[in-house]
Design a protein around this motif. Structure first.
Motif, mmCIF file in Angstrom:
data_model
loop_
_atom_site.group_PDB
_atom_site.id
_atom_site.type_symbol
_atom_site.label_atom_id
_atom_site.label_comp_id
_atom_site.label_asym_id
_atom_site.label_seq_id
_atom_site.Cartn_x
_atom_site.Cartn_y
_atom_site.Cartn_z
ATOM 1 N N GLU A 85 0.834 -1.204 0.000
ATOM 2 C CA GLU A 85 0.000 0.000 0.000
ATOM 3 C C GLU A 85 0.868 1.253 0.000
ATOM 4 O O GLU A 85 0.566 2.226 -0.700
ATOM 5 C CB GLU A 85 -0.928 -0.010 1.217
ATOM 6 N N LEU A 86 1.947 1.216 0.770
ATOM 7 C CA LEU A 86 2.875 2.351 0.775
ATOM 8 C C LEU A 86 3.471 2.568 -0.611
ATOM 9 O O LEU A 86 3.600 3.708 -1.077
ATOM 10 C CB LEU A 86 3.995 2.123 1.792
ATOM 11 N N LEU A 87 3.835 1.460 -1.276
ATOM 12 C CA LEU A 87 4.428 1.557 -2.609
ATOM 13 C C LEU A 87 3.434 2.112 -3.628
ATOM 14 O O LEU A 87 3.814 2.825 -4.561
ATOM 15 C CB LEU A 87 4.945 0.194 -3.056
ATOM 16 N N CYS A 88 2.166 1.791 -3.457
ATOM 17 C CA CYS A 88 1.147 2.323 -4.366
ATOM 18 C C CYS A 88 1.079 3.844 -4.274
ATOM 19 O O CYS A 88 0.830 4.530 -5.270
ATOM 20 C CB CYS A 88 -0.220 1.728 -4.026
ATOM 21 N N ALA A 89 1.309 4.368 -3.069
ATOM 22 C CA ALA A 89 1.230 5.815 -2.862
ATOM 23 C C ALA A 89 2.555 6.525 -3.118
ATOM 24 O O ALA A 89 2.602 7.750 -3.201
ATOM 25 C CB ALA A 89 0.754 6.105 -1.438
ATOM 26 N N THR A 90 3.624 5.746 -3.268
ATOM 27 C CA THR A 90 4.969 6.318 -3.420
ATOM 28 C C THR A 90 5.242 6.780 -4.844
ATOM 29 O O THR A 90 4.973 6.065 -5.804
ATOM 30 C CB THR A 90 6.030 5.281 -2.992
ATOM 31 N N ASP A 91 5.802 7.960 -4.966
ATOM 32 C CA ASP A 91 6.209 8.489 -6.268
ATOM 33 C C ASP A 91 7.630 8.063 -6.607
ATOM 34 O O ASP A 91 7.933 7.721 -7.757
ATOM 35 C CB ASP A 91 6.134 10.020 -6.239
ATOM 36 N N THR A 92 8.511 8.055 -5.597
ATOM 37 C CA THR A 92 9.929 7.765 -5.796
ATOM 38 C C THR A 92 10.450 6.913 -4.652
ATOM 39 O O THR A 92 10.117 7.166 -3.492
ATOM 40 C CB THR A 92 10.751 9.065 -5.849
ATOM 41 N N ASP B 104 18.601 0.450 -1.387
ATOM 42 C CA ASP B 104 19.979 0.015 -1.608
ATOM 43 C C ASP B 104 20.009 -1.364 -2.280
ATOM 44 O O ASP B 104 20.041 -1.466 -3.488
ATOM 45 C CB ASP B 104 20.761 0.024 -0.290
ATOM 46 N N TYR B 105 19.942 -2.424 -1.476
ATOM 47 C CA TYR B 105 20.021 -3.782 -2.015
ATOM 48 C C TYR B 105 18.709 -4.524 -1.757
ATOM 49 O O TYR B 105 18.666 -5.748 -1.737
ATOM 50 C CB TYR B 105 21.194 -4.535 -1.370
ATOM 51 N N SER B 106 17.660 -3.781 -1.557
ATOM 52 C CA SER B 106 16.364 -4.357 -1.197
ATOM 53 C C SER B 106 15.652 -4.951 -2.406
ATOM 54 O O SER B 106 15.712 -4.405 -3.512
ATOM 55 C CB SER B 106 15.477 -3.280 -0.564
ATOM 56 N N SER B 107 14.934 -6.035 -2.181
ATOM 57 C CA SER B 107 14.164 -6.654 -3.264
ATOM 58 C C SER B 107 12.993 -5.775 -3.696
ATOM 59 O O SER B 107 12.342 -6.058 -4.704
ATOM 60 C CB SER B 107 13.639 -8.025 -2.818
ATOM 61 N N THR B 108 12.736 -4.703 -2.955
ATOM 62 C CA THR B 108 11.666 -3.773 -3.319
ATOM 63 C C THR B 108 11.895 -3.155 -4.696
ATOM 64 O O THR B 108 10.955 -2.635 -5.319
ATOM 65 C CB THR B 108 11.556 -2.649 -2.265
ATOM 66 N N ILE B 109 13.112 -3.217 -5.189
ATOM 67 C CA ILE B 109 13.359 -2.716 -6.549
ATOM 68 C C ILE B 109 12.517 -3.471 -7.566
ATOM 69 O O ILE B 109 12.211 -2.944 -8.639
ATOM 70 C CB ILE B 109 14.852 -2.788 -6.931
ATOM 71 N N GLY B 110 12.120 -4.700 -7.236
ATOM 72 C CA GLY B 110 11.260 -5.475 -8.126
ATOM 73 C C GLY B 110 9.916 -4.802 -8.339
ATOM 74 O O GLY B 110 9.406 -4.728 -9.464
ATOM 75 N N GLU B 111 9.330 -4.283 -7.258
ATOM 76 C CA GLU B 111 8.063 -3.569 -7.366
ATOM 77 C C GLU B 111 8.211 -2.297 -8.187
ATOM 78 O O GLU B 111 7.294 -1.892 -8.909
ATOM 79 C CB GLU B 111 7.529 -3.228 -5.973
ATOM 80 N N MET B 112 9.381 -1.660 -8.087
ATOM 81 C CA MET B 112 9.592 -0.442 -8.864
ATOM 82 C C MET B 112 9.761 -0.750 -10.350
ATOM 83 O O MET B 112 9.375 0.043 -11.210
ATOM 84 C CB MET B 112 10.803 0.323 -8.324
ATOM 85 N N MET B 113 10.339 -1.907 -10.645
ATOM 86 C CA MET B 113 10.416 -2.319 -12.054
ATOM 87 C C MET B 113 9.016 -2.539 -12.601
ATOM 88 O O MET B 113 8.679 -2.092 -13.706
ATOM 89 C CB MET B 113 11.212 -3.618 -12.173
ATOM 90 N N GLU C 49 7.166 0.719 -12.718
ATOM 91 C CA GLU C 49 7.915 1.676 -13.542
ATOM 92 C C GLU C 49 7.927 3.081 -12.932
ATOM 93 O O GLU C 49 7.909 4.092 -13.625
ATOM 94 C CB GLU C 49 7.370 1.693 -14.972
ATOM 95 N N LYS C 50 7.977 3.113 -11.600
ATOM 96 C CA LYS C 50 8.123 4.385 -10.890
ATOM 97 C C LYS C 50 9.610 4.699 -10.709
ATOM 98 O O LYS C 50 10.465 3.838 -10.876
ATOM 99 C CB LYS C 50 7.432 4.312 -9.533
ATOM 100 N N LYS C 51 9.899 5.919 -10.310
ATOM 101 C CA LYS C 51 11.289 6.340 -10.133
ATOM 102 C C LYS C 51 11.928 5.620 -8.947
ATOM 103 O O LYS C 51 11.330 5.504 -7.885
ATOM 104 C CB LYS C 51 11.367 7.858 -9.913
ATOM 105 N N CYS C 52 13.152 5.156 -9.165
ATOM 106 C CA CYS C 52 13.886 4.451 -8.120
ATOM 107 C C CYS C 52 15.372 4.811 -8.221
ATOM 108 O O CYS C 52 15.957 4.763 -9.303
ATOM 109 C CB CYS C 52 13.700 2.941 -8.263
#
Length: 402
Positions: free
Chosen positions: A297-304, A308-317, A320-323
């Motif tokens: 839910e936080l990621l849905c509301a996040t713009d950017t 660092d080395y977190s697997s959360t980069i997968g959600e950003m891929m 397609e939000k800024k990371c």
């Protein structure tokens, strides 16, 4: 025989609470073994007792939407969930974890769902079905068997036993880990068509975004940047409050929008919160979001996202939000854990100090960024179906009805 029984009682009496609970459970086993498995009962654990979130939540939401007569039990810890009556849907029973009752619920349930290795559990009975959803959306770090020599022996032993009990492992789609069964000491069925918790990333809902903004009293005129570093196994995260303030300023200046930062620490990181939030001058600009029960839910509301080395980069891929990758301790982390891919091969701007991060933000080009992200996803088979919750939910219903 009397001496043996006496010795058992002595061990239970003098043992820890954990030993006492297990001891009491197995003393009752001659009676318990005659209690049948309840076919419509599902027991769920989220990060050893956390609240209504992660993959279990989204599987539950689907199951509840089917209107089937199910007995869903969520195991929780009071230190994470202070008011369970306000957090869980009314259709779900909540039971305190690490209790005799929690063991009994597991013992009589048809379905188990977990996203971490079980560290307070009974042996699975014949006829029970265990789904391990895991908790990573993208495999950047070496995990499990691939770093067994760096993990506590007790954890490795528990992981092997957990995999032996597992009937279905849910794991993300990418080709980052060459042999998933080997890595997990696992020989059963795999589901790799998406991660249930990421259905909401593919199908974001306006009311979810509104909920996050409302929870932290953030004006909808502002953008959210989230700082979400991963866990350091053998050393502590080191981030000062001025850095966080500066990142907010960098983004606000670059994109001509006022930003607010949510700080989301890893569930295993209990020390960093105190050091970061010693600063009393944050006001409403830097907000601790570590206890929010649903990262998606936080990621849905996040713009950017800054990570660092977190697997959360997968959600950003996927979204397609800024990371931006901020790897200030890259050399140290590589010695501690290691990565499956060099950071420079990821589709995100990389920096190792604050000056580099400021430069990456100032030079950010969204069109080029999207091209790079989409190329990487295609090359490494990164995708989400958007209906993983329904797929897993239907597997559960089939098991229950079989």
């Amino acid at each position: 025989m009397k001496k043996k029984i006496s010795r058992i009682f002595e061990i239970i009496y003098k043992g820890s609470i954990r030993v006492r609970i297990y001891g009491l459970f197995y003393l009752c086993y001659p009676i318990l073994r005659f209690i049948p498995i309840k076919k419509n009962k599902i027991v769920i654990d989220n990060y050893w007792g956390k609240g209504y979130g992660d993959n279990g939540k989204y599987i539950c939401n689907y199951l509840l939407s089917t209107d089937k007569k199910l007995d869903i039990v969520w195991l929780y810890e009071p230190k994470y969930v202070s008011s369970p009556e306000n957090e869980f849907p009314t259709e779900i029973r909540y039971v305190k974890n690490r209790t005799f009752k929690s063991l009994f619920e597991m013992y009589t349930a048809k379905i188990w769902i977990d996203n971490v290795r079980k560290n307070f559990s009974i042996n699975k009975r014949k006829g029970q079905y265990y789904i391990q959803t895991w908790h990573a959306g993208f495999s950047l770090k070496n995990i499990e068997r691939n770093v067994a020599d760096k993990l506590p022996p007790r954890y490795v032993k528990r992981a092997i036993k957990d995999s032996e009990m597992c009937d279905l492992l849910i794991f993300e789609s990418s080709d980052m880990i060459e042999d998933v069964p080997y890595t997990f000491w696992y020989e059963g069925l795999l589901y790799r068509k998406g991660v249930p918790r990421n259905d909401i990333i593919i199908n974001p809902k306006p009311e979810v975004i509104d909920k996050v903004y409302s929870s932290y009293n953030i004006s909808k005129a502002k953008k959210i940047v989230m700082y979400a570093p991963t866990f350091r196994q053998n050393y502590d995260l080191k981030i000062d409050s001025q850095f966080l303030k500066n990142v907010v300023s960098f983004l606000s200046e670059k994109f001509d929008k006022e930003y607010v930062m949510l700080v989301r620490l890893h569930p295993n990181d209990t020390k960093s919160k105190e050091s970061i939030f010693q600063d009393t001058s944050f006001g409403n600009t830097i907000i601790d979001a570590s206890s929010y029960n649903d990262m998606q839910e936080l990621l849905c509301a996040t713009d950017t996202l800054i990570t660092d080395y977190s697997s959360t980069i997968g959600e950003m891929m996927v979204s397609e939000k800024k990371c931006f990758i901020y790897a200030y301790d890259y050399d140290h982390y590589m010695k501690d854990r290691g990565l499956l891919m060099d950071l420079s091969d990821l589709p995100f701007p990389i920096s190792k100090n604050e000056g580099e991060l400021k430069k990456q933000i100032n030079e950010f080009d969204n069109d080029e960024y999207l091209k790079t992200v989409r190329r990487f996803k295609k090359q490494h088979n990164v995708f989400e179906s958007g209906h993983a919750s329904a797929d897993i939910g239907n597997i559960i219903l089939e098991q229950i009805e079989s």
